[in-house]
Design an enzyme around this catalytic site. Structure first.
Site, PDB file in Angstrom:
ATOM      1  N   HIS A 144       0.859  -1.272  -0.065  1.00 47.62           N
ATOM      2  CA  HIS A 144      -0.030   0.047   0.194  1.00 47.62           C
ATOM      3  C   HIS A 144       0.747   1.068   0.037  1.00 47.62           C
ATOM      4  CE1 HIS A 144       0.762  -0.481   4.384  1.00 47.62           C
ATOM      5  NE2 HIS A 144       0.645   0.925   4.402  1.00 47.62           N
ATOM      6  N   PHE A 145       0.248   2.266  -0.542  1.00 39.59           N
ATOM      7  CA  PHE A 145       1.017   3.709  -0.326  1.00 39.59           C
ATOM      8  C   PHE A 145      -0.169   4.471   0.283  1.00 39.59           C
ATOM      9  CE2 PHE A 145       2.615   1.570  -4.068  1.00 39.59           C
ATOM     10  CZ  PHE A 145       4.037   2.181  -4.212  1.00 39.59           C
TER      11      PHE A 145
END
Length: 393
Positions: free
Chosen positions: A229-230
């Protein structure tokens, strides 16, 4: 290697909202601010941080994102109301930004893996983003056969039905704090690859706004969930790292310039240029891949809508584990992830917020960062690797 298509410039219309929700969408929230000196551009810090009542010239993507996030806020999906949290810019050389969110660390999901390994396998029995509530999904998107991306409003019947998703961060530290999950159904561990990093770059570019940044935390650098994830959020102030002086080191790839930060408490690199966004993305993602394969924790800030990136290096988790971290800073319970290393620090105790000073926060960031000798050694390795990976001109 497959090419990820840019995100579209037009989005499908969102479902009609109740009248009360539509009214809320017409104005964006204000941080509750304390006066704390002047920003570097000469404006009072309150003016630097406060969003205008109606933000002009928003891109279609960001306009939609703000609307959907505001709707989630109206439905009470967050652990706290970030729009009432106090935020201030500290006087001094760097103008660190401090936000008070009392008890945030006690409301977040606990970290379920060791901090000593940057690369770890995905474990489906631990929390991951396929387990979030459907209402936490803002929208999802995917490639199509004609090389264009498509958006789908709302949540799918199950989160794992979507190739890539944008979710709310239920413990936000800024306005419109969201999570970008590439290929969510693949259950990828938290590790950088070229395709996923390029997707994050496209999201930053599509926002078309310098105050909406995208960030990445590796394991060992205070990522708390081992599912790729970012993060991203909007804060209308220049981050300290963005205005830090730099010293040019070299040019690699198709014209990508690499500099190092100087007179900044965190060691790191700045990347910019290149013939295209894809060139810049490839160089930075390759540097990240080199670091993670050598078990070196790192954080990345995607700034200026993908035109400039910062690769920040740290060793704070290692110092915590070895008992070398200062008790004063341990008591403050700051986790130095990408936002903190970039100069926006979240404080959990009223005392720390009221007494926050540039000297204290600078001292904390110095402790979290590599020593000068460690940075010089790692810099040499990174530059040699990127030079060897650079295509011949």
């Amino acid at each position: 290697m497959p090419v990820i298509s840019p995100l579209p410039f037009s989005l499908l219309p969102a479902p009609a909202a109740p009248a009360a929700s539509r009214a809320r969408w017409n104005s964006f929230p204000h941080h509750r601010l304390l006066r704390a000196g002047m920003c570097s551009n000469g404006f009072d810090s309150t003016n630097c941080l406060r969003m205008e009542e109606v933000e002009p010239n928003l891109s279609p993507f960001l306009h939609k994102l703000f609307k959907e996030w505001d709707d989630c806020k109206a439905r009470g999906l967050f652990h706290h109301n970030i729009t009432t949290c106090e935020t201030k810019v500290l006087p001094g050389e760097h103008n660190f930004v401090a936000t008070l969110i009392e008890g945030r660390d006690q409301k977040k999901r606990p970290t379920e893996f060791g901090m000593n390994q940057v690369l770890q396998p995905f474990h489906s029995d631990k929390f991951n983003f396929t387990k979030v509530k459907p209402e936490e999904v803002i929208f999802r998107f995917q490639e199509t056969e004609n090389d264009s991306a498509q958006y789908f409003d709302g949540a799918p019947p199950t989160v794992s039905a979507s190739p890539s998703s944008i979710l709310i961060n239920v413990s936000p530290i800024g306005y419109c704090h969201v999570l970008l999950i590439p290929q969510i159904q693949e259950c990828l561990p938290q590790r950088v690859d070229r395709e996923s990093f390029l997707l994050a770059m496209y999201v930053a570019r599509e926002a078309k706004n310098p105050f909406f940044r995208v960030g990445y935390n590796s394991l060992g650098a205070f990522a708390t969930i081992n599912h790729l994830h970012f993060q991203a959020y909007y804060l209308k102030v220049q981050y300290p790292v963005e205005k830090a002086p730099t010293e040019k080191l070299t040019v690699v790839g198709n014209g990508v310039s690499i500099s190092q930060l100087v007179r900044y408490p965190v060691s790191g690199f700045a990347f910019e240029g290149g013939a295209s966004l894809e060139d810049l993305s490839q160089v930075v993602s390759d540097a990240c891949i080199f670091l993670q394969e050598n078990n070196r924790p790192f954080n990345v800030l995607i700034s200026e809508s993908g035109k400039r990136l910062f690769l920040l290096l740290q060793c704070y988790a290692e110092k915590q584990a070895s008992g070398k971290a200062s008790q004063e800073f341990l008591d403050m319970r700051i986790n130095p992830a990408v936002w903190e290393l970039s100069g926006h620090l979240v404080l959990k105790r009223r005392k720390d917020y009221d007494e926050a000073s540039a000297a204290t926060l600078c001292g904390f960031l110095v402790e979290a960062s590599l020593s000068e000798a460690e940075f010089q050694e790692l810099k040499k390795c990174v530059l040699e690797f990127l030079a060897s990976a650079s295509p011949e001109k």
